[in-house]
Scaffold this motif. Sequence first.
Motif, PDB file in Angstrom:
ATOM      1  N   ALA A 169       0.820  -1.214   0.000  1.00 34.17           N
ATOM      2  CA  ALA A 169       0.000   0.000   0.000  1.00 34.17           C
ATOM      3  C   ALA A 169       0.852   1.262   0.000  1.00 34.17           C
ATOM      4  N   ALA A 170       2.003   1.186   0.665  1.00 31.07           N
ATOM      5  CA  ALA A 170       2.900   2.353   0.732  1.00 31.07           C
ATOM      6  C   ALA A 170       4.074   2.220  -0.237  1.00 31.07           C
ATOM      7  N   ALA A 171       3.922   1.416  -1.271  1.00 28.19           N
ATOM      8  CA  ALA A 171       5.040   1.107  -2.177  1.00 28.19           C
ATOM      9  C   ALA A 171       5.617   2.341  -2.845  1.00 28.19           C
ATOM     10  N   THR A 172       4.759   3.257  -3.300  1.00 33.45           N
ATOM     11  CA  THR A 172       5.261   4.439  -4.002  1.00 33.45           C
ATOM     12  C   THR A 172       6.169   5.273  -3.095  1.00 33.45           C
ATOM     13  N   VAL A 173       5.834   5.327  -1.807  1.00 38.31           N
ATOM     14  CA  VAL A 173       6.622   6.133  -0.872  1.00 38.31           C
ATOM     15  C   VAL A 173       7.993   5.506  -0.638  1.00 38.31           C
ATOM     16  N   LEU A 174       8.012   4.192  -0.381  1.00 40.06           N
ATOM     17  CA  LEU A 174       9.292   3.527  -0.090  1.00 40.06           C
ATOM     18  C   LEU A 174      10.186   3.471  -1.324  1.00 40.06           C
ATOM     19  N   LEU A 175       9.593   3.275  -2.510  1.00 40.18           N
ATOM     20  CA  LEU A 175      10.408   3.318  -3.718  1.00 40.18           C
ATOM     21  C   LEU A 175      10.944   4.730  -3.929  1.00 40.18           C
ATOM     22  N   GLY A 176      10.123   5.741  -3.637  1.00 44.91           N
ATOM     23  CA  GLY A 176      10.586   7.116  -3.751  1.00 44.91           C
ATOM     24  C   GLY A 176      11.803   7.371  -2.875  1.00 44.91           C
ATOM     25  N   MET A 177      11.784   6.858  -1.654  1.00 41.24           N
ATOM     26  CA  MET A 177      12.926   7.005  -0.749  1.00 41.24           C
ATOM     27  C   MET A 177      14.148   6.278  -1.282  1.00 41.24           C
ATOM     28  N   TYR A 178      13.931   5.060  -1.781  1.00 43.26           N
ATOM     29  CA  TYR A 178      15.036   4.254  -2.303  1.00 43.26           C
ATOM     30  C   TYR A 178      15.714   4.967  -3.472  1.00 43.26           C
ATOM     31  N   LEU A 179      14.909   5.499  -4.380  1.00 49.15           N
ATOM     32  CA  LEU A 179      15.467   6.192  -5.544  1.00 49.15           C
ATOM     33  C   LEU A 179      16.179   7.483  -5.132  1.00 49.15           C
ATOM     34  N   ALA A 180      15.638   8.155  -4.127  1.00 47.26           N
ATOM     35  CA  ALA A 180      16.266   9.396  -3.666  1.00 47.26           C
ATOM     36  C   ALA A 180      17.647   9.139  -3.069  1.00 47.26           C
ATOM     37  N   ILE A 181      17.793   8.034  -2.292  1.00 47.02           N
ATOM     38  CA  ILE A 181      19.120   7.782  -1.717  1.00 47.02           C
ATOM     39  C   ILE A 181      20.066   7.189  -2.761  1.00 47.02           C
ATOM     40  N   ALA A 182      19.524   6.489  -3.757  1.00 46.25           N
ATOM     41  CA  ALA A 182      20.369   6.021  -4.858  1.00 46.25           C
ATOM     42  C   ALA A 182      20.969   7.220  -5.581  1.00 46.25           C
ATOM     43  N   GLU A 183      20.135   8.221  -5.824  1.00 47.93           N
ATOM     44  CA  GLU A 183      20.582   9.450  -6.473  1.00 47.93           C
ATOM     45  C   GLU A 183      21.648  10.133  -5.621  1.00 47.93           C
TER      46      GLU A 183
END
Length: 559
Positions: A169-183
Amino acid sequence: MFEEKALEKIKAGKEKWNNDVVGKTLAKNPERKAEFTTISGTPVERLYTPLDIAEVDYEKDLGYPGVFPFTRGVQPTMYRGRFWTMRQYAGFGSAKESNARYRYLLSQGQTGLSVAFDLPTQAGYDSDHPLSMGEVGKVGVAIDSIEDMKVLFDQIPLDKVTTSMTINAAATVLLGMYLAIAEEQGASFDKVGGTVQNDVLKEITVRGQYIYPPKHTMRLTTDLIEFCLKNVPKWNTISISGYHIRESGSTAAQEMAFTIADGIAYVQACVDRGLDVDSFAPRLSFFFNAFTNVLEEVAKFRAGRRVWAKIMKDRFGAKNPRSMMLRFHVQTGGVTLTAQQPLNNIVRVGLQAYAAALGGCQSLHTNSYDEALCLPTQQAVTVALRTQQIVAEESGATDTIDPLAGSFYVEAMTQKIEAEIMDYLQKIDAMGGTLVAIEQGFIQKEIQNSAYRFQKEIENNERVYVGINKYTMEEPPPEGLLKIDMSVGEVETAKLKKLRAERDQAKWKAALDNLRKVSETDENVMPAVIEAVKAKATVGEICDVWRDIFGQYRPKEYV
């Protein structure tokens, strides 16, 4: 595959064997029980012969690995090229504790990460929310903000390691965080690989970690798929999950049928969005269970590959062979583990891992023997990883492709499961599709009936469960269990208080206002989510924006 005369000869020979040989043996030594069945309740015949697979057409139904209909595997050389990804599911307590476990597993030969989030994170609540009390860090890692995510992946290069995240349900948020720290690490999005579960239909059906109504949930799911298609090409955008369907008591055929039905719903949603099926389907992945009945599990995986390939080709008009591949992760059966005689679970997990290997999985998690008692200890998780490595390196299952192909029993079981899958899919289509079938409670009731049958068999001693209803023994209380320091909730609450006091309030408010504005339109929410997490908006704050706009889902009561 067999000539008519040959089949007639075999039929006559079997009848003679039954009358002359089996009849005399049964008169002296009756069989152990009147009927033999698989774990799913499917009757098992005394003997299988070519008569049971007379309708199988090798070229049409089996074919060759790496080509349609992919019954024998999705890669031309399978494990002769490389093993499946060994991906142990892990996460507990704080981000710092989980990071230490990840780095330990990678040092021991694990080849990919799999993140378990705690229940508050899964439900879109921060650690200081009243509903989070007592659950913070308990069954997974607590992640409230991008700062926690940085700690979780400290010293782990995200352009070198693939990560699977069990979040829905919160997938978009956690993926957003993952991509932000990858960047932040300097890893460009096109170098980042992994999987996000992102399957809320199965949450609504069996697991319960949903937030928003199905319509809005499907919007967020499709937004994530569309965004990754354009920006994160190596990311598997959804892991359509049958694992929890099986954990809830389904049969093998139901697990595969209802998972594929969910898959059809997601594909249709993307097509309705205007996406070309061959643009996104190659990044769809699946997640299945493996129970202890090795042969039934192998047949299930083979049947599922064949059905998905046909659906993608015939129903959705896919042209790219990769769009037709049922690529899947397997986790051994958590519900099969017993608190009684827990070391027996090592054998169960070994058989289940063997089934996954024989069935052609692309990645695998093996449960730890102590998981019926606690989150896995380091010793237990090491044994679980070694189990995969022994199956891969010593069993011989990886030396040839689809080694059980041609077994009269396995081929007959594959045909039977395929027929059951197709029957369920036809019923669901007749109802109006997966969402309607879920709303009407059809899928839930079918699973409940199967779970009841299985439990009744155990309680009536009709099915042996070693250590439960047979071969029981007195045992001392277990020792050395992993215990989570429940002060993690207090620590996370203090961190949140500090984060909220120190972040740039204007930037944070502007990011959440923008998220609200975008969410009220048809625009893709992912860029706004990434902006919000960079502004240090928390999981709960972002999910609350959507709770306010979309509302919360409350399932009907089914009688």
